[in-house]
Design a protein around this motif. Structure first.
Motif, PDB file in Angstrom:
ATOM      1  N   ARG A 124       5.535 -24.142  20.511  1.00 45.15           N
ATOM      2  CA  ARG A 124       5.825 -23.946  19.090  1.00 45.15           C
ATOM      3  C   ARG A 124       5.585 -22.513  18.597  1.00 45.15           C
ATOM      4  NH1 ARG A 124       6.854 -28.056  16.082  1.00 45.15           N
ATOM      5  NH2 ARG A 124       6.461 -26.740  14.282  1.00 45.15           N
ATOM      6  N   ARG A 125       4.717 -21.806  19.288  1.00 45.75           N
ATOM      7  CA  ARG A 125       4.243 -20.531  18.744  1.00 45.75           C
ATOM      8  C   ARG A 125       4.619 -19.342  19.625  1.00 45.75           C
ATOM      9  NH1 ARG A 125      -1.854 -20.770  18.110  1.00 45.75           N
ATOM     10  NH2 ARG A 125      -1.665 -21.689  20.195  1.00 45.75           N
ATOM     11  N   VAL A 126       4.673 -18.172  18.978  1.00 46.56           N
ATOM     12  CA  VAL A 126       4.920 -16.940  19.713  1.00 46.56           C
ATOM     13  C   VAL A 126       3.820 -15.937  19.379  1.00 46.56           C
ATOM     14  CG1 VAL A 126       6.472 -14.940  19.955  1.00 46.56           C
ATOM     15  CG2 VAL A 126       7.402 -17.264  19.915  1.00 46.56           C
ATOM     16  N   ARG A 127       3.345 -15.270  20.405  1.00 48.90           N
ATOM     17  CA  ARG A 127       2.318 -14.241  20.270  1.00 48.90           C
ATOM     18  C   ARG A 127       2.976 -12.885  20.531  1.00 48.90           C
ATOM     19  NH1 ARG A 127      -2.481 -12.715  18.161  1.00 48.90           N
ATOM     20  NH2 ARG A 127      -3.403 -11.044  19.414  1.00 48.90           N
ATOM     21  N   VAL A 128       2.702 -11.912  19.667  1.00 49.07           N
ATOM     22  CA  VAL A 128       3.293 -10.582  19.826  1.00 49.07           C
ATOM     23  C   VAL A 128       2.187  -9.533  19.800  1.00 49.07           C
ATOM     24  CG1 VAL A 128       4.985  -8.930  18.943  1.00 49.07           C
ATOM     25  CG2 VAL A 128       5.391 -11.388  18.647  1.00 49.07           C
ATOM     26  N   GLU A 129       2.196  -8.675  20.819  1.00 53.01           N
ATOM     27  CA  GLU A 129       1.250  -7.549  20.872  1.00 53.01           C
ATOM     28  C   GLU A 129       2.017  -6.296  21.278  1.00 53.01           C
ATOM     29  OE1 GLU A 129      -2.058  -8.553  23.405  1.00 53.01           O
ATOM     30  OE2 GLU A 129      -2.722 -10.169  22.073  1.00 53.01           O
ATOM     31  N   GLY A 130       1.428  -5.152  21.007  1.00 53.16           N
ATOM     32  CA  GLY A 130       2.004  -3.887  21.486  1.00 53.16           C
ATOM     33  C   GLY A 130       2.871  -3.161  20.465  1.00 53.16           C
ATOM     34  N   SER A 131       3.007  -3.694  19.247  1.00 52.25           N
ATOM     35  CA  SER A 131       3.755  -2.995  18.200  1.00 52.25           C
ATOM     36  C   SER A 131       2.887  -1.855  17.675  1.00 52.25           C
ATOM     37  CB  SER A 131       4.090  -3.937  17.042  1.00 52.25           C
ATOM     38  OG  SER A 131       4.107  -5.275  17.471  1.00 52.25           O
ATOM     39  N   VAL A 132       3.515  -0.757  17.320  1.00 54.43           N
ATOM     40  CA  VAL A 132       2.749   0.431  16.937  1.00 54.43           C
ATOM     41  C   VAL A 132       3.135   0.900  15.535  1.00 54.43           C
ATOM     42  CG1 VAL A 132       2.270   2.861  17.522  1.00 54.43           C
ATOM     43  CG2 VAL A 132       2.588   1.166  19.348  1.00 54.43           C
ATOM     44  N   TRP A 133       2.132   1.189  14.726  1.00 55.55           N
ATOM     45  CA  TRP A 133       2.347   1.794  13.409  1.00 55.55           C
ATOM     46  C   TRP A 133       2.134   3.294  13.539  1.00 55.55           C
ATOM     47  CZ3 TRP A 133       4.463   1.395   8.866  1.00 55.55           C
ATOM     48  CH2 TRP A 133       4.024   2.205   7.799  1.00 55.55           C
ATOM     49  N   VAL A 134       3.115   4.075  13.115  1.00 53.12           N
ATOM     50  CA  VAL A 134       3.041   5.532  13.199  1.00 53.12           C
ATOM     51  C   VAL A 134       2.948   6.084  11.774  1.00 53.12           C
ATOM     52  CG1 VAL A 134       4.173   7.620  14.058  1.00 53.12           C
ATOM     53  CG2 VAL A 134       4.535   5.417  15.239  1.00 53.12           C
ATOM     54  N   PRO A 135       1.756   6.549  11.359  1.00 52.32           N
ATOM     55  CA  PRO A 135       1.617   7.064   9.984  1.00 52.32           C
ATOM     56  C   PRO A 135       2.483   8.299   9.769  1.00 52.32           C
ATOM     57  CG  PRO A 135      -0.536   6.701  11.009  1.00 52.32           C
ATOM     58  CD  PRO A 135       0.481   6.603  12.109  1.00 52.32           C
ATOM     59  N   GLY A 136       2.955   8.460   8.534  1.00 44.05           N
ATOM     60  CA  GLY A 136       3.772   9.621   8.180  1.00 44.05           C
ATOM     61  C   GLY A 136       3.539   9.966   6.723  1.00 44.05           C
ATOM     62  N   GLY A 137       4.412  10.793   6.164  1.00 45.67           N
ATOM     63  CA  GLY A 137       4.288  11.173   4.752  1.00 45.67           C
ATOM     64  C   GLY A 137       4.518   9.967   3.861  1.00 45.67           C
ATOM     65  N   TYR A 138       3.981  10.042   2.622  1.00 44.79           N
ATOM     66  CA  TYR A 138       4.132   8.903   1.735  1.00 44.79           C
ATOM     67  C   TYR A 138       5.385   9.037   0.874  1.00 44.79           C
ATOM     68  CZ  TYR A 138       2.828   4.557  -0.313  1.00 44.79           C
ATOM     69  OH  TYR A 138       2.839   3.226  -0.653  1.00 44.79           O
ATOM     70  N   THR A 139       6.435   8.336   1.280  1.00 42.69           N
ATOM     71  CA  THR A 139       7.669   8.324   0.488  1.00 42.69           C
ATOM     72  C   THR A 139       8.015   6.883   0.148  1.00 42.69           C
ATOM     73  OG1 THR A 139       9.092   8.160   2.442  1.00 42.69           O
ATOM     74  CG2 THR A 139       8.615  10.389   1.632  1.00 42.69           C
ATOM     75  N   VAL A 140       8.666   6.702  -1.015  1.00 44.30           N
ATOM     76  CA  VAL A 140       9.166   5.383  -1.390  1.00 44.30           C
ATOM     77  C   VAL A 140      10.679   5.466  -1.559  1.00 44.30           C
ATOM     78  CG1 VAL A 140       7.060   4.481  -2.443  1.00 44.30           C
ATOM     79  CG2 VAL A 140       8.624   5.849  -3.837  1.00 44.30           C
ATOM     80  N   LYS A 141      11.345   4.420  -1.121  1.00 46.15           N
ATOM     81  CA  LYS A 141      12.797   4.377  -1.238  1.00 46.15           C
ATOM     82  C   LYS A 141      13.170   4.060  -2.689  1.00 46.15           C
ATOM     83  CE  LYS A 141      16.746   2.630   1.280  1.00 46.15           C
ATOM     84  NZ  LYS A 141      17.383   1.322   1.351  1.00 46.15           N
ATOM     85  N   LEU A 142      14.270   4.643  -3.121  1.00 41.01           N
ATOM     86  CA  LEU A 142      14.773   4.392  -4.479  1.00 41.01           C
ATOM     87  C   LEU A 142      16.060   3.590  -4.415  1.00 41.01           C
ATOM     88  CD1 LEU A 142      14.364   8.009  -5.940  1.00 41.01           C
ATOM     89  CD2 LEU A 142      12.851   6.052  -6.354  1.00 41.01           C
ATOM     90  N   GLU A 143      16.213   2.700  -5.383  1.00 48.24           N
ATOM     91  CA  GLU A 143      17.486   2.013  -5.579  1.00 48.24           C
ATOM     92  C   GLU A 143      17.897   2.203  -7.024  1.00 48.24           C
ATOM     93  OE1 GLU A 143      16.782  -1.529  -2.268  1.00 48.24           O
ATOM     94  OE2 GLU A 143      16.550  -1.993  -4.391  1.00 48.24           O
ATOM     95  N   GLY A 144      19.178   2.408  -7.238  1.00 47.04           N
ATOM     96  CA  GLY A 144      19.658   2.583  -8.608  1.00 47.04           C
ATOM     97  C   GLY A 144      21.061   2.032  -8.719  1.00 47.04           C
ATOM     98  N   ALA A 145      21.419   1.668  -9.940  1.00 48.45           N
ATOM     99  CA  ALA A 145      22.773   1.178 -10.170  1.00 48.45           C
ATOM    100  C   ALA A 145      23.307   1.763 -11.466  1.00 48.45           C
ATOM    101  CB  ALA A 145      22.787  -0.342 -10.231  1.00 48.45           C
ATOM    102  N   ARG A 146      24.606   1.938 -11.479  1.00 46.73           N
ATOM    103  CA  ARG A 146      25.257   2.461 -12.687  1.00 46.73           C
ATOM    104  C   ARG A 146      26.482   1.603 -12.976  1.00 46.73           C
ATOM    105  NH1 ARG A 146      29.912   5.201 -11.195  1.00 46.73           N
ATOM    106  NH2 ARG A 146      30.045   5.511  -8.950  1.00 46.73           N
TER     107      ARG A 146
END
Lengths: 452, 99
Positions: A277-299
């Motif tokens: 029933r279950r899956v185990r996941v290891e080995g994924s890596v988080w790579v820190p970087g600059g702090y940016t946020v994505k923007l969304e806009g509509a017109r």
């Protein structure tokens, strides 16, 4: 101490299996986290600042989740409330929450995370060189930003953590990355960062990572070396294949996922099955970087009126493209003569359903349809103008002949009036990121109490 | 003539945000995956979508027997000339492509 997150479904409003939710609650999660939105249905929700899901469906599901929260005594959080996560849809979700609290007699502390961006803030960041276009990005300027009906920034884990730190029972967040809503608490508790983001990505669509995608509910256990995911419906199994394949879903890159403050790299992730029933996941890596946020806009990109006719006459069905070309030429002339409008000041687009309505110029197959649907879409600078053009073309869409001198044909209109005013056409107008010194600099948090 | 769709388990496409579309070709097994990865020409795919080749990203994922192709949407999602809000019909162009 592992952190257990219950994800009831991929999005609030789409439904989940109630028995599976009960199983999830019985597993005593540390938090219930759900996503409330996406851009998947197009720019309307963000443009208009409205939820695409029915208030009744949202309320029915939220009531169940609030009951689950009350039973567990843990926080309930929603990201991108009301499909688009504008301030208006956060307040819409807050109203629903307050109504349910009043019904049940509960007294609850509710934190609201606001993610809407004043155009002036984004314009100042643009002038300061703190806005970076992604590929492909629409051109922007201070004027273009000021003309957008809504701009939101996608919050990350830090903003949700700030909301959780208020001690809120319920967090209603505006636009967030799909993953941050889920990753926030395990990250706060020091679980493996790569696992937090990867597990959140796997869980963000609920049971879509299992063999029974529509069952909704899943539980993810995050710890200091990885994560384990399990679907709560009896019929749903998480397998290494079903889980790893989910990294393909709606992602341009199946290995890299950008988030505020860095990126996730799953190139070295290992997927194993502790049981059926279950899956185990290891080995994924988080790579820190600059702090940016994505923007969304509509017109607003104009206003539309549509018209549909069906050509059942075999000769017309076979020559629908020629007919539309001839009709368009005639109508452009008539609109110019009678309304004084040049073709470039509005658009008149006929789509041939049965010929190439889905693929347009990319279509490379031809067939012999029994009938052809003609969908006319008028886009003009105002609704009044689009409606007027619709009325002007209406009799010709009904009767225009393929050749001179033949008796006037009459096609099928499915309803009266044949034209439909669609209101504003919204367009996505941003595909950019904004750099922030402080993650909260572009976000607002308020805490209120609701209920009896 | 054999089409890609006849050889593989499934070809699907979907928006990856409003500006990109991503196409997943599920080959089903290692032998089919090995065969299709050598026979599928990325330049042919780029032509099919009238997209510059250098903008087409391709991932051959052996573990999943999947070939993934991502490209800027031929039309931005929801623009006046968009014909498929969710981008799911583009898969058929690729599926029907002769190998």
């Amino acid at each position: 101490m592992p952190t257990r997150v219950l994800v009831p479904s991929g999005v609030l409003g789409l439904g989940f299996d109630r028995a599976a939710l009960a199983r999830g609650v019985a597993m005593a999660p540390d938090i219930i986290a759900i996503d409330g939105g996406s851009t998947d249905s197009g720019p309307f929700s963000l443009g208009a600042g409205q939820s695409k899901y029915a208030r009744a469906a949202t309320m029915a599901e939220w009531r169940d989740l609030m009951a689950a929260r009350a039973a567990l005594g843990v926080p309930l959080v929603i990201g991108t409330a009301g499909t688009c996560g504008t301030d208006a849809t956060v307040d819409w979700m807050h109203d629903i929450t307050a109504e349910i609290a009043a019904e049940t007699g509960a007294r609850l502390r509710v934190a609201r995370l606001y993610c809407s961006q004043p155009a002036a803030r984004v314009a100042a960041a643009l002038a300061a060189g703190r806005i970076t276009p992604l590929t492909p990005a629409p051109a922007i300027s201070a004027e273009a930003l000021a003309a957008m009906t809504n701009i939101v920034a996608l919050a990350g884990a830090e903003q949700m953590q700030a909301a959780l730190a208020t001690g809120a029972d319920i967090v209603i967040a505006g636009r967030m990355t799909d993953t941050a809503t889920i990753a926030a608490l395990p990250l706060l508790r020091g679980e493996n960062a790569g696992a937090c983001w990867h597990g959140a990505k796997i869980a963000e669509c609920g049971a879509l990572c299992s063999t029974n995608p529509t069952s909704g509910v899943i539980v993810v256990d995050f710890d200091t070396t990885g994560f384990t995911v399990e679907a709560m419906a009896e019929s749903a199994l998480c397998t290494p294949h079903s889980v790893s394949a989910h990294m393909l879903y709606e992602n341009t890159d199946p290995y890299i996922l950008h988030e505020p403050g860095g990126h996730l790299d799953v190139t070295q992730a290992r997927y194993t099955a502790p049981d059926a029933r279950r899956v185990r996941v290891e080995g994924s890596v988080w790579v820190p970087g600059g702090y940016t946020v994505k923007l969304e806009g509509a017109r607003v990109a104009g206003y539309q009126t549509t018209i549909i006719a069906v050509l059942r006459d075999a000769h017309y069905a076979a020559h629908a493209r020629d007919w539309v070309a001839r009709l368009t030429g005639y109508l452009e002339g008539a609109i110019g003569r009678q309304m004084g409008l040049a073709p470039g000041s509005y658009s008149l687009d006929f789509r041939l359903i049965g010929v190439d309505a889905a693929l347009g110029v990319l279509e490379n197959r031809a067939g012999s349809p029994v009938e052809v649907g003609v969908l006319g879409i008028i886009t003009a600078p105002s609704q009044a103008l689009a409606s007027e053009i619709g009325k002007l073309i209406n009799p010709f869409v009904l009767h225009y002949p393929l050749t001179d001198g033949e008796e006037l044909p009459t096609f099928a209109f499915p309803y009266s009036p044949a034209t439909t005013d669609r209101g504003a056409l919204y367009a996505f107008a941003l595909n950019h990121v904004m750099a922030l010194d402080d993650p909260m600099a572009a976000f607002r948090l308020t805490v209120t109490e609701v209920g009896a | 003539m054999t089409t890609l769709g006849e050889r593989v388990v499934k070809v699907r496409s979907k928006n990856a945000g409003p500006f990109w579309v991503t196409i997943d070709i599920f080959c089903g097994d290692a032998a089919t995956f090995a065969d299709i990865t050598t026979r599928l020409d990325t330049a042919t795919v780029a032509r099919l979508f009238a997209t510059p080749l250098q903008l087409v990203r391709r991932f051959d994922i052996a573990d999943l027997h999947v070939i993934k192709l991502s490209l800027p949407r031929p039309v931005v999602q929801g623009a006046a000339d968009d014909r498929d809000m969710h981008g799911a019909q583009w898969a058929h162009l690729l599926s029907e492509m002769a190998l």
